[in-house]
Design a protein around this motif. Structure first.
Motif, PDB file in Angstrom:
ATOM      1  N   PRO A 153       0.832  -1.211   0.000  1.00 14.96           N
ATOM      2  CA  PRO A 153       0.000   0.000   0.000  1.00 14.96           C
ATOM      3  C   PRO A 153       0.871   1.268   0.000  1.00 14.96           C
ATOM      4  O   PRO A 153       1.712   1.440   0.881  1.00 14.96           O
ATOM      5  N   HIS A 328      -7.096   8.933  -3.957  1.00 15.95           N
ATOM      6  CA  HIS A 328      -7.554   9.189  -2.586  1.00 15.95           C
ATOM      7  C   HIS A 328      -8.692   8.249  -2.217  1.00 15.95           C
ATOM      8  O   HIS A 328      -8.721   7.693  -1.107  1.00 15.95           O
ATOM      9  N   ALA A 329      -9.650   8.076  -3.128  1.00 14.56           N
ATOM     10  CA  ALA A 329     -10.793   7.204  -2.851  1.00 14.56           C
ATOM     11  C   ALA A 329     -10.353   5.764  -2.607  1.00 14.56           C
ATOM     12  O   ALA A 329     -11.050   5.016  -1.912  1.00 14.56           O
ATOM     13  N   ALA A 330      -9.192   5.386  -3.160  1.00 17.10           N
ATOM     14  CA  ALA A 330      -8.662   4.037  -2.955  1.00 17.10           C
ATOM     15  C   ALA A 330      -7.792   3.945  -1.709  1.00 17.10           C
ATOM     16  O   ALA A 330      -7.163   2.908  -1.461  1.00 17.10           O
ATOM     17  N   GLY A 331      -7.730   5.014  -0.928  1.00 16.05           N
ATOM     18  CA  GLY A 331      -6.989   4.983   0.321  1.00 16.05           C
ATOM     19  C   GLY A 331      -5.552   5.443   0.225  1.00 16.05           C
ATOM     20  O   GLY A 331      -4.782   5.251   1.178  1.00 16.05           O
ATOM     21  N   VAL A 332      -5.171   6.064  -0.898  1.00 14.80           N
ATOM     22  CA  VAL A 332      -3.807   6.548  -1.074  1.00 14.80           C
ATOM     23  C   VAL A 332      -3.792   8.068  -0.901  1.00 14.80           C
ATOM     24  O   VAL A 332      -4.377   8.778  -1.734  1.00 14.80           O
ATOM     25  N   PRO A 333      -3.176   8.601   0.147  1.00 17.38           N
ATOM     26  CA  PRO A 333      -3.092  10.062   0.289  1.00 17.38           C
ATOM     27  C   PRO A 333      -2.484  10.680  -0.972  1.00 17.38           C
ATOM     28  O   PRO A 333      -1.459  10.193  -1.463  1.00 17.38           O
ATOM     29  N   SER A 334      -3.104  11.734  -1.472  1.00 20.48           N
ATOM     30  CA  SER A 334      -2.715  12.249  -2.784  1.00 20.48           C
ATOM     31  C   SER A 334      -2.620  13.759  -2.789  1.00 20.48           C
ATOM     32  O   SER A 334      -3.329  14.451  -2.046  1.00 20.48           O
TER      33      SER A 334
END
Length: 373
Positions: A153, A328-334
């Motif tokens: 991740p 972001h929606a997939a949990g990756v800070p962007s």
């Protein structure tokens, strides 16, 4: 190779959204291979387009994603001073379609590969190249869905849309819809024998107008955006073939741009409900494009990192959308940060400067040093 030389190769690949992207994908793969980097080729469901994903450093620990799209908008109807698909240098400016949106960033990503590989990275740097961004971020979602099999991740994603290398924290979400109303044709001298599709379309347009007014008056509001509310706009209306024919078809294209916390689909659904209520006609619709908002971060760690690397304060929001909302929606800070100015994007004589590419490489070099620990 220099980012300028790589950019020349990328600009020569005139791969447009909604079409095969083999030329530009093969170009990117060739530059990665030349630098000694392996690359995963991820075909999309269309069958003629691919995303690309390369990992530099250890795959099994969390790292940083550098993400950009390979497609560019068309040049039809634009007057250029030179061939838009042949890079032209003039006074420190590099002209060509996609130079600022966003092949300049891709060129910097690729130019930095040898340096990244030489840094003995403790945390990986992933290079993500997507397709069909210009028609609603359609390709990157397929790549994001496969991230669990590609890497640990990620800690963060930097989407390199043109921001003058100023970190950008957030943007609105979007949904674009085409609404179709079908009636029955007849001679205009006997309107009672037909069903005029334009009239119910007009009712729908007034509903969209009133919905927009309600959003402006009642919110929800987010002062970090301009305008501070969600918006809905009818942009294209097409109906009728001749003045002496009762029109049997009318289409309306509309878009929603929504503040974080209000999904654009929630507003679009109100329009679709009104469409379904129209009497005496057949109705249908299709989604043209959609992407979620990038909300302002709750944790400023990523923003702080980019502020240190760029030497520039973060900008709260921009009016355009990017693939960052999907990461972001997939949990990756962007975050969004890339060379060039959005004011030059999609226009004739689009350009990025040599200095802007050098600045981007400097920032990416700093990120590599962070990843090397």
């Amino acid at each position: 190779m220099t980012p300028e030389a790589i950019l020349a190769d990328l600009v020569a690949c005139a791969d447009l959204p909604g079409a095969p992207n083999a030329r530009v994908a093969e170009c990117v793969q060739a530059h990665l291979a030349r630098a000694g980097a392996a690359c995963a080729v991820l075909p999309g469901p269309e069958g003629d387009r691919v995303n690309l994903f390369a990992t530099l450093g250890p795959r099994e620990v969390p790292g940083y994603v550098l993400s950009g799209h390979m497609d560019v908008v068309p040049v039809e109807g634009q007057v250029w001073a030179s061939d838009p698909f042949r890079l032209r240098a003039d006074g420190g400016r590099l002209y060509g379609r996609g130079t600022t949106d966003m092949k300049g960033y891709l060129a910097c990503m690729l130019a930095m590969v040898p340096e990244f590989l030489a840094m003995d990275l403790r945390r990986p740097i992933h290079l993500a190249f997507s397709y069909d961004e210009e028609i609603g971020c359609r390709g990157v979602g397929h790549m994001i869905a496969r991230l669990p099999e590609l890497c640990a991740p990620p800690l963060a994603c930097i989407v390199g849309e043109p921001t003058d290398m100023q970190p950008v924290l957030s943007h609105k979400g979007k949904q674009a819809l085409e609404l179709v109303i079908e009636g029955r044709a007849a001679h205009s001298s006997q309107p009672d024998q037909g069903v005029n599709a334009i009239y119910p379309a007009a009712e729908l347009l007034l509903f969209i107008r009133d919905l927009a007014a309600g959003l402006a008056a009642e919110g929800p509001f987010d002062a970090r955006f301009s305008p501070p509310c969600s918006t809905v706009v009818a942009g294209v209306v097409q109906g009728g073939a001749a003045v002496n024919i009762i029109p049997d078809r009318c289409t309306v294209q509309m878009e929603v741009r929504s503040v974080p916390g209000q999904p654009p689909q929630a507003i679009g659904a109100q329009v679709l409900a009104r469409l379904a209520e129209l009497q005496g006609v057949r109705v249908s619709h299709r989604e043209l494009s959609s992407y979620p908002a990038l909300p302002p971060p709750e944790d400023r760690a990523l923003a702080g990192l980019l502020e240190r690397l760029t030497g520039k304060p973060a900008l709260q929001s921009v009016s355009y959308g990017t693939e960052a909302g999907l990461f972001h929606a997939a949990g990756v800070p962007s975050i969004i940060c890339g060379p060039g100015s959005i004011s030059r994007a999609h226009r004739p004589d689009e350009f990025v400067t040599v200095a802007e590419l050098a600045e981007c490489c400097r920032v990416l070099r700093g990120l590599g040093q962070v990843a090397a620990g």
